[in-house]
Write a protein that holds these residues in place. Structure first.
Motif, PDB file in Angstrom:
ATOM      1  N   ASP A 218       0.814  -1.218   0.000  1.00  0.00           N
ATOM      2  CA  ASP A 218       0.000   0.000   0.000  1.00  0.00           C
ATOM      3  C   ASP A 218       0.846   1.266   0.000  1.00  0.00           C
ATOM      4  O   ASP A 218       0.544   2.224  -0.716  1.00  0.00           O
ATOM      5  CB  ASP A 218      -0.938   0.008   1.210  1.00  0.00           C
ATOM      6  N   ILE A 219       1.892   1.285   0.810  1.00  0.00           N
ATOM      7  CA  ILE A 219       2.691   2.504   0.913  1.00  0.00           C
ATOM      8  C   ILE A 219       3.558   2.694  -0.331  1.00  0.00           C
ATOM      9  O   ILE A 219       3.675   3.803  -0.858  1.00  0.00           O
ATOM     10  CB  ILE A 219       3.531   2.482   2.198  1.00  0.00           C
ATOM     11  N   ASN A 220       4.140   1.616  -0.824  1.00  0.00           N
ATOM     12  CA  ASN A 220       4.951   1.746  -2.035  1.00  0.00           C
ATOM     13  C   ASN A 220       4.120   2.135  -3.249  1.00  0.00           C
ATOM     14  O   ASN A 220       4.626   2.742  -4.193  1.00  0.00           O
ATOM     15  CB  ASN A 220       5.694   0.443  -2.319  1.00  0.00           C
ATOM     16  N   ALA A 221       2.819   1.796  -3.218  1.00  0.00           N
ATOM     17  CA  ALA A 221       1.946   2.121  -4.354  1.00  0.00           C
ATOM     18  C   ALA A 221       1.734   3.627  -4.504  1.00  0.00           C
ATOM     19  O   ALA A 221       1.274   4.076  -5.561  1.00  0.00           O
ATOM     20  CB  ALA A 221       0.598   1.422  -4.191  1.00  0.00           C
ATOM     21  N   ARG A 222       2.061   4.391  -3.482  1.00  0.00           N
ATOM     22  CA  ARG A 222       1.862   5.840  -3.578  1.00  0.00           C
ATOM     23  C   ARG A 222       2.701   6.448  -4.705  1.00  0.00           C
ATOM     24  O   ARG A 222       2.288   7.423  -5.336  1.00  0.00           O
ATOM     25  CB  ARG A 222       2.214   6.502  -2.242  1.00  0.00           C
ATOM     26  N   LEU A 223       3.886   5.890  -4.943  1.00  0.00           N
ATOM     27  CA  LEU A 223       4.742   6.422  -6.004  1.00  0.00           C
ATOM     28  C   LEU A 223       4.071   6.255  -7.367  1.00  0.00           C
ATOM     29  O   LEU A 223       3.995   7.208  -8.155  1.00  0.00           O
ATOM     30  CB  LEU A 223       6.104   5.728  -6.001  1.00  0.00           C
ATOM     31  N   THR A 224       3.577   5.058  -7.642  1.00  0.00           N
ATOM     32  CA  THR A 224       2.901   4.799  -8.919  1.00  0.00           C
ATOM     33  C   THR A 224       1.660   5.658  -9.060  1.00  0.00           C
ATOM     34  O   THR A 224       1.381   6.221 -10.125  1.00  0.00           O
ATOM     35  CB  THR A 224       2.532   3.308  -9.028  1.00  0.00           C
ATOM     36  N   PHE A 225       0.891   5.764  -7.962  1.00  0.00           N
ATOM     37  CA  PHE A 225      -0.317   6.592  -7.983  1.00  0.00           C
ATOM     38  C   PHE A 225       0.031   8.042  -8.308  1.00  0.00           C
ATOM     39  O   PHE A 225      -0.625   8.678  -9.142  1.00  0.00           O
ATOM     40  CB  PHE A 225      -1.026   6.509  -6.632  1.00  0.00           C
ATOM     41  N   MET A 393      -9.136   9.004  -5.820  1.00  0.00           N
ATOM     42  CA  MET A 393      -8.274  10.167  -5.606  1.00  0.00           C
ATOM     43  C   MET A 393      -7.508  10.079  -4.289  1.00  0.00           C
ATOM     44  O   MET A 393      -6.918  11.050  -3.842  1.00  0.00           O
ATOM     45  CB  MET A 393      -9.113  11.456  -5.648  1.00  0.00           C
ATOM     46  N   ASP A 394      -7.518   8.931  -3.670  1.00  0.00           N
ATOM     47  CA  ASP A 394      -6.838   8.716  -2.400  1.00  0.00           C
ATOM     48  C   ASP A 394      -5.386   8.306  -2.637  1.00  0.00           C
ATOM     49  O   ASP A 394      -5.123   7.296  -3.286  1.00  0.00           O
ATOM     50  CB  ASP A 394      -7.562   7.620  -1.611  1.00  0.00           C
ATOM     51  N   MET A 395      -4.442   9.087  -2.111  1.00  0.00           N
ATOM     52  CA  MET A 395      -3.035   8.727  -2.198  1.00  0.00           C
ATOM     53  C   MET A 395      -2.542   8.086  -0.903  1.00  0.00           C
ATOM     54  O   MET A 395      -1.428   7.582  -0.838  1.00  0.00           O
ATOM     55  CB  MET A 395      -2.177   9.963  -2.517  1.00  0.00           C
ATOM     56  N   ALA A 396      -3.351   8.081   0.150  1.00  0.00           N
ATOM     57  CA  ALA A 396      -2.955   7.453   1.407  1.00  0.00           C
ATOM     58  C   ALA A 396      -2.936   5.934   1.259  1.00  0.00           C
ATOM     59  O   ALA A 396      -1.962   5.269   1.605  1.00  0.00           O
ATOM     60  CB  ALA A 396      -3.898   7.868   2.530  1.00  0.00           C
ATOM     61  N   VAL A 397      -4.036   5.375   0.767  1.00  0.00           N
ATOM     62  CA  VAL A 397      -4.102   3.947   0.417  1.00  0.00           C
ATOM     63  C   VAL A 397      -4.577   3.886  -1.033  1.00  0.00           C
ATOM     64  O   VAL A 397      -5.769   3.753  -1.303  1.00  0.00           O
ATOM     65  CB  VAL A 397      -5.053   3.164   1.340  1.00  0.00           C
ATOM     66  N   PRO A 398      -3.652   3.996  -1.988  1.00  0.00           N
ATOM     67  CA  PRO A 398      -4.037   4.158  -3.395  1.00  0.00           C
ATOM     68  C   PRO A 398      -4.680   2.894  -3.982  1.00  0.00           C
ATOM     69  O   PRO A 398      -4.355   1.771  -3.583  1.00  0.00           O
ATOM     70  CB  PRO A 398      -2.702   4.455  -4.092  1.00  0.00           C
ATOM     71  N   TYR A 399      -5.550   3.116  -4.926  1.00  0.00           N
ATOM     72  CA  TYR A 399      -6.232   2.000  -5.580  1.00  0.00           C
ATOM     73  C   TYR A 399      -5.250   1.056  -6.256  1.00  0.00           C
ATOM     74  O   TYR A 399      -5.499  -0.156  -6.363  1.00  0.00           O
ATOM     75  CB  TYR A 399      -7.266   2.516  -6.585  1.00  0.00           C
ATOM     76  N   VAL A 400      -4.110   1.568  -6.730  1.00  0.00           N
ATOM     77  CA  VAL A 400      -3.165   0.703  -7.434  1.00  0.00           C
ATOM     78  C   VAL A 400      -2.587  -0.357  -6.498  1.00  0.00           C
ATOM     79  O   VAL A 400      -2.320  -1.487  -6.912  1.00  0.00           O
ATOM     80  CB  VAL A 400      -2.048   1.523  -8.102  1.00  0.00           C
ATOM     81  N   GLY A 401      -2.375  -0.016  -5.234  1.00  0.00           N
ATOM     82  CA  GLY A 401      -1.910  -1.002  -4.273  1.00  0.00           C
ATOM     83  C   GLY A 401      -2.981  -2.034  -3.971  1.00  0.00           C
ATOM     84  O   GLY A 401      -2.702  -3.232  -3.851  1.00  0.00           O
TER      85      GLY A 401
END
Length: 473
Positions: A218-225, A393-401
């Motif tokens: 979840d946290i690493n997904a913030r970069l991709t998001f 639109m959430d970057m805290a727990v992004p959908y991509v993660g």
């Protein structure tokens, strides 16, 4: 004697386990009698009932005899059930347009409450959340495992005290950090059924919004998001991926100068972005340029609680709007003595009500489970229904993660990615998966932030209503 009759007799015997419960007819700030059934109460759990968990139970406004029963756990950990009631899925909310600093905030009805379609127990858990308290200092020692155990005990005792809901379809729901505890709780309920714990219940599944599930994913997904949403350049994104090798939010090796430089540049680009919804203004910097936000405390900050009085004075003279302005009203309302008396809160048990108890989050709570993915995988072996939804639109727990860990469950795609609609407009995108009798629906909510119903209430009510009815989104 058949099994159903014996079950009814059992729960009738234990009806007295609910330590206190009250039907609330009126609330300060609301004009007239409440047009829905609200019950509040405490249930003691743990050794010698030293922990007293406070709950709000709201019967379905449609058909309480037939509609499902939901146990809702707000995230945090430590965010009050009132936050979910007022700002997400409850039947009342604040009248922000008619607020005066000289009077108590007024309440209005929420036309998109999830109590339109379900009976919902809103629980202040873990202990130290909202109006829940412990009789002893030892009682406040809480973590993922003990919190789940206490919530399971609460649910069993609540059902014993409310026998008419024992056979209702039961769903466990929540958002944010509940992505850790809800799968654990569902597993515990499943184990309890197999072990013959009484009373038995009719659990059908669970649902989670923007769920924190696996720290690394979840946290690493913030970069991709951030890159997908044009917050980072192609060059910076590609350089960070290359130099940091998939680890973007842990402390980099100091000898890896390239990665250190990349992450500093990423931090600079994202520092003033409001991570729960990247489209809204970041108000944290108005009070504290460098707030101390824990890794888990992803939807709130120390700003909201420790600086709430300063915030009020500053926001009085500011013309710009911030979402945290809405949250201020809950502090004023819930800390009023008349409000607490109306809710039947035990006097003197909670010094200051907080929407999210950051002391609990940052100091007292034991984060014992970094990932609930194993629990999610175990639940695919059960015949449950799961709904996972993400405000996109959430970057805290992004959908991509979230998409990444769902993919790791190795489910079969039943319905390919497609738009879903409310009033003829695209409300988001949805895909469904299955494995034997297990079913998982994953939906995005277009334009929504970390707590999706707070941003898109009409769309989210339509989503959950269709899902409860086993109707395609």
């Amino acid at each position: 004697m058949n099994k159903m009759l014996s079950q009814v007799i059992l729960v009738l015997i234990f009806t007295s386990v609910v330590a206190s419960q009250s039907i609330i007819k009126t609330l300060p700030g609301f004009d007239g009698d409440l047009p829905f059934t609200l019950e509040t109460g405490y249930i003691g759990v743990g050794e010698m009932d030293e922990v007293q968990l406070f709950y709000y139970f709201i019967e379905s406004e449609r058909n309480p005899r037939l509609d499902p029963l939901v146990l809702w756990l707000t995230g945090g950990p430590g965010c009050s059930a009132l936050s979910a009631i007022f700002y997400e899925i409850g039947p009342i909310t604040f009248n922000h347009s008619n607020f005066s600093w000289e009077t108590l905030p007024t309440l209005i009805l929420n036309p998109y409450s999830w109590t339109k379609v379900a009976n919902i127990i809103f629980l202040d858990a873990p202990v130290g959340t909202g109006f829940s308290y412990a009789i002893t200092s030892e009682g406040y020692k809480i973590g993922d495992l003990s919190s789940v155990a206490q919530t399971y005990e609460f649910l069993r005792k609540w059902l014993m005290g409310h026998p008419k809901f024992v056979f209702h379809p039961l769903y466990i729901g929540g958002d944010s950090y509940s992505g850790i505890t809800v799968p654990m709780l569902v597993q515990r309920i499943s184990n309890g059924i197999e072990a013959g714990d009484k009373p038995l219940n009719n659990i059908k599944g669970f649902f989670l919004g923007n769920p924190f599930t696996d720290g690394n994913i979840d946290i690493n997904a913030r970069l991709t998001f951030a890159h997908r949403n044009a917050l980072l350049s192609d060059e910076l994104y590609e350089s960070t991926v290359r130099d940091c090798k998939g680890e973007y939010y842990t402390s980099p090796d100091p000898s890896n100068a390239a990665c250190v430089a990349d992450l500093e540049a990423v931090k600079y680009c994202l520092d003033k972005i409001y991570s729960p919804n990247i489209l809204e203004p970041d108000c944290v910097t108005y009070i504290s340029p460098k707030p101390n936000i824990s890794a888990w405390n992803i939807a709130t900050s120390l700003l909201e609680n420790n600086f709430i009085h300063l915030l009020i004075s500053i926001r009085k003279i500011s013309e710009s709007w911030c979402r945290i302005d809405n949250y201020v009203l809950s502090y004023i309302w819930a800390n009023d003595k008349n409000t607490q008396a109306a809710l039947h809160v035990r006097e003197g048990t909670v010094k200051d009500w907080q929407r999210c108890n950051t002391s609990l989050m940052d100091i007292y709570y034991k984060y014992e489970i970094n990932s609930s993915l194993l629990y999610q995988k175990n639940l695919t072996k059960k015949g449950y229904q799961a709904l996972i939804y993400s405000g996109d639109m959430d970057m805290a727990v992004p959908y991509v993660g979230t998409q990444e860990w769902i993919k790791s469950l190795n489910l079969t795609i039943e319905d390919e990615w497609r738009p879903w609609f409310v009033d003829g407009q695209v409300a988001g995108y949805v895909t469904t998966y299955s494995k034997n009798k297990y079913s998982l629906t994953y939906a995005t909510v277009k334009g929504a932030g970390h707590t999706a119903p707070e941003y898109k209430p009409e769309q989210c009510l339509a989503m959950v209503d269709r899902w409860f009815a086993d109707y395609p989104l």
